[in-house]
Design a protein around this motif. Structure first.
Motif, short mmCIF file in Angstrom:
data_model
loop_
_atom_site.label_atom_id
_atom_site.label_comp_id
_atom_site.label_asym_id
_atom_site.label_seq_id
_atom_site.Cartn_x
_atom_site.Cartn_y
_atom_site.Cartn_z
N LEU A 9 0.83 -1.21 0.00
CA LEU A 9 0.00 0.00 0.00
C LEU A 9 0.86 1.25 0.00
O LEU A 9 0.60 2.21 -0.76
N ASN A 10 1.90 1.26 0.81
CA ASN A 10 2.78 2.43 0.89
C ASN A 10 3.52 2.66 -0.43
O ASN A 10 3.76 3.81 -0.81
N VAL A 11 3.87 1.58 -1.11
CA VAL A 11 4.54 1.70 -2.41
C VAL A 11 3.60 2.36 -3.42
O VAL A 11 3.99 3.27 -4.16
N GLU A 12 2.33 1.92 -3.43
CA GLU A 12 1.36 2.48 -4.36
C GLU A 12 1.08 3.95 -4.05
O GLU A 12 0.99 4.79 -4.95
N ARG A 13 0.97 4.28 -2.77
CA ARG A 13 0.69 5.66 -2.39
C ARG A 13 1.86 6.56 -2.74
O ARG A 13 1.65 7.70 -3.19
N ALA A 14 3.08 6.08 -2.53
CA ALA A 14 4.27 6.88 -2.86
C ALA A 14 4.35 7.15 -4.36
O ALA A 14 4.84 8.19 -4.79
N ALA A 15 3.85 6.20 -5.16
CA ALA A 15 3.87 6.35 -6.62
C ALA A 15 2.64 7.08 -7.14
O ALA A 15 2.45 7.20 -8.35
N ARG A 16 1.79 7.59 -6.23
CA ARG A 16 0.56 8.29 -6.59
C ARG A 16 -0.33 7.42 -7.47
O ARG A 16 -0.87 7.86 -8.49
N GLN A 17 -0.51 6.17 -7.04
CA GLN A 17 -1.40 5.25 -7.72
C GLN A 17 -2.62 4.97 -6.86
O GLN A 17 -2.49 4.70 -5.66
N ALA A 18 -3.80 5.03 -7.45
CA ALA A 18 -5.03 4.75 -6.70
C ALA A 18 -5.13 3.27 -6.40
O ALA A 18 -4.83 2.42 -7.24
N CYS A 19 -5.58 2.95 -5.20
CA CYS A 19 -5.78 1.56 -4.81
C CYS A 19 -6.77 1.52 -3.65
O CYS A 19 -7.13 2.55 -3.09
N ALA A 26 -16.45 -10.12 8.11
CA ALA A 26 -16.81 -11.34 8.82
C ALA A 26 -15.59 -12.04 9.42
O ALA A 26 -15.63 -12.54 10.54
N ASP A 27 -14.50 -12.08 8.67
CA ASP A 27 -13.31 -12.80 9.14
C ASP A 27 -12.05 -11.93 9.19
O ASP A 27 -10.99 -12.41 9.60
N GLY A 28 -12.15 -10.66 8.76
CA GLY A 28 -11.01 -9.76 8.84
C GLY A 28 -10.00 -9.91 7.72
O GLY A 28 -8.99 -9.19 7.70
N ARG A 29 -10.24 -10.82 6.80
CA ARG A 29 -9.29 -10.99 5.70
C ARG A 29 -9.29 -9.74 4.81
O ARG A 29 -10.35 -9.17 4.54
N ASP A 30 -8.11 -9.32 4.37
CA ASP A 30 -8.02 -8.13 3.54
C ASP A 30 -7.15 -8.37 2.32
O ASP A 30 -6.36 -9.32 2.28
N ARG A 31 -7.32 -7.53 1.34
CA ARG A 31 -6.52 -7.61 0.11
C ARG A 31 -6.41 -6.23 -0.50
O ARG A 31 -7.29 -5.38 -0.31
N LEU A 32 -5.33 -6.03 -1.21
CA LEU A 32 -5.10 -4.76 -1.88
C LEU A 32 -5.54 -4.87 -3.33
O LEU A 32 -5.15 -5.81 -4.04
N VAL A 33 -6.35 -3.92 -3.76
CA VAL A 33 -6.81 -3.90 -5.15
C VAL A 33 -6.28 -2.63 -5.80
O VAL A 33 -6.66 -1.52 -5.41
N LYS A 34 -5.41 -2.77 -6.79
CA LYS A 34 -4.89 -1.62 -7.53
C LYS A 34 -5.91 -1.20 -8.58
O LYS A 34 -6.68 -2.03 -9.08
N LYS A 35 -5.91 0.07 -8.91
CA LYS A 35 -6.87 0.57 -9.90
C LYS A 35 -6.73 -0.19 -11.21
O LYS A 35 -7.73 -0.53 -11.85
N ALA A 36 -5.50 -0.49 -11.60
CA ALA A 36 -5.27 -1.18 -12.86
C ALA A 36 -5.84 -2.59 -12.85
O ALA A 36 -6.13 -3.16 -13.90
N ASP A 37 -6.01 -3.16 -11.67
CA ASP A 37 -6.50 -4.53 -11.55
C ASP A 37 -7.93 -4.60 -11.04
O ASP A 37 -8.45 -5.70 -10.80
N SER A 38 -8.59 -3.46 -10.87
CA SER A 38 -9.91 -3.46 -10.23
C SER A 38 -10.96 -4.21 -11.04
O SER A 38 -11.91 -4.75 -10.48
N SER A 39 -10.79 -4.26 -12.36
CA SER A 39 -11.77 -4.96 -13.19
C SER A 39 -11.74 -6.46 -12.95
O SER A 39 -12.68 -7.18 -13.33
N ALA A 40 -10.68 -6.96 -12.31
CA ALA A 40 -10.58 -8.39 -12.03
C ALA A 40 -11.46 -8.81 -10.86
O ALA A 40 -11.72 -10.00 -10.67
N VAL A 41 -11.91 -7.85 -10.05
CA VAL A 41 -12.82 -8.15 -8.94
C VAL A 41 -14.22 -8.28 -9.53
O VAL A 41 -14.77 -7.33 -10.08
#
Length: 230
Positions: A9-19, A26-41
């Motif tokens: 997340l910090n790498v993306e923010r430093a590069a001024r990339q939306a994510c 329910a279970d606290g699981r998390d994942r990072l979704v980059k703007k370039a990959d958002s269509s895959a969700v």
């Protein structure tokens, strides 16, 4: 948050990339979704993530009885002005009043002085030299107001290549026609050139530098909000 996810997340923010960080409540699981990959969700959640990335607004989203927290991280708008002129002086004050950062670039040292622009991110350099180490991006608004092709044109080309959120250039329609000819000769496509707002600013009949600055800021805000899907 998982340390590896935080690092990404910090790498993306430093590069001024939306994510966005998507957390299953329910279970606290998390994942990072980059703007370039958002269509895959897939499904409604994917749509909600894309909306969050456009607007920059975090929210809780429910689908099929499951709740997700979508934590959006979108770069703040950056305004880059080419030209340390009277319009720029007024635009600095207006941009700050509405909470946007702004920087001025002008190689003409007689104009780019701390006396004329106190406490401003000011760079007395040629745009191509400064932008080489401070690249533009899709969350940048480019404002070219020197009225000098030697200074403005290169910056405009860089802005179009970077797909800046907003690209505006000072000048009459006749001046812009000549600008279009120069940019086409430089290899810029006609559809890209059409993105340039010129005459610059919303058509409110602005006459003074201060009024032109108001019109420019209004047009930037309009571009930002329409980009957000509002």
């Amino acid at each position: 948050m998982d340390p590896n996810l935080l690092k990404q997340l910090n790498v993306e923010r430093a590069a001024r990339q939306a994510c966005a960080v998507v957390i299953d409540l329910a279970d606290g699981r998390d994942r990072l979704v980059k703007k370039a990959d958002s269509s895959a969700v897939q499904g409604p959640l994917g749509v909600a993530v894309q909306v969050a990335l456009r607007s920059g607004k975090s929210s809780i989203f429910e689908t099929e009885g499951r709740y997700f927290f979508i934590n959006a991280h979108v770069p703040a708008l950056r305004i880059v002005v080419i030209g340390a002129v009277h319009i720029s002086q007024a635009l600095v004050q207006i941009a700050r009043a509405v909470g946007y950062s702004i920087e001025i670039i002008d190689p003409r040292t007689a104009f780019a002085t701390a006396e004329r622009f106190p406490d401003v991110d000011l760079h007395a350099e040629w745009p191509e030299d400064y932008l080489k180490n401070h690249p533009l991006d899709a969350y940048t608004a480019m404002v070219a107001v020197t009225h000098d092709p030697k200074i403005d044109d290169t910056a405009l080309i860089e802005a179009l290549i970077a797909n800046c959120l907003y690209v505006g250039a000072l000048g009459s329609r006749k001046t812009h026609e000549k600008r279009v000819e120069r940019l086409i000769a430089a290899g810029v496509s006609a559809p890209a050139i059409e993105r340039i707002a010129s005459p610059i600013g919303l058509d409110i009949g602005a006459a003074s530098p201060g009024e032109i600055a108001v019109a420019i800021m209004a047009q930037i805000i309009e571009a930002l909000r329409r980009h957000d899907g509002a």
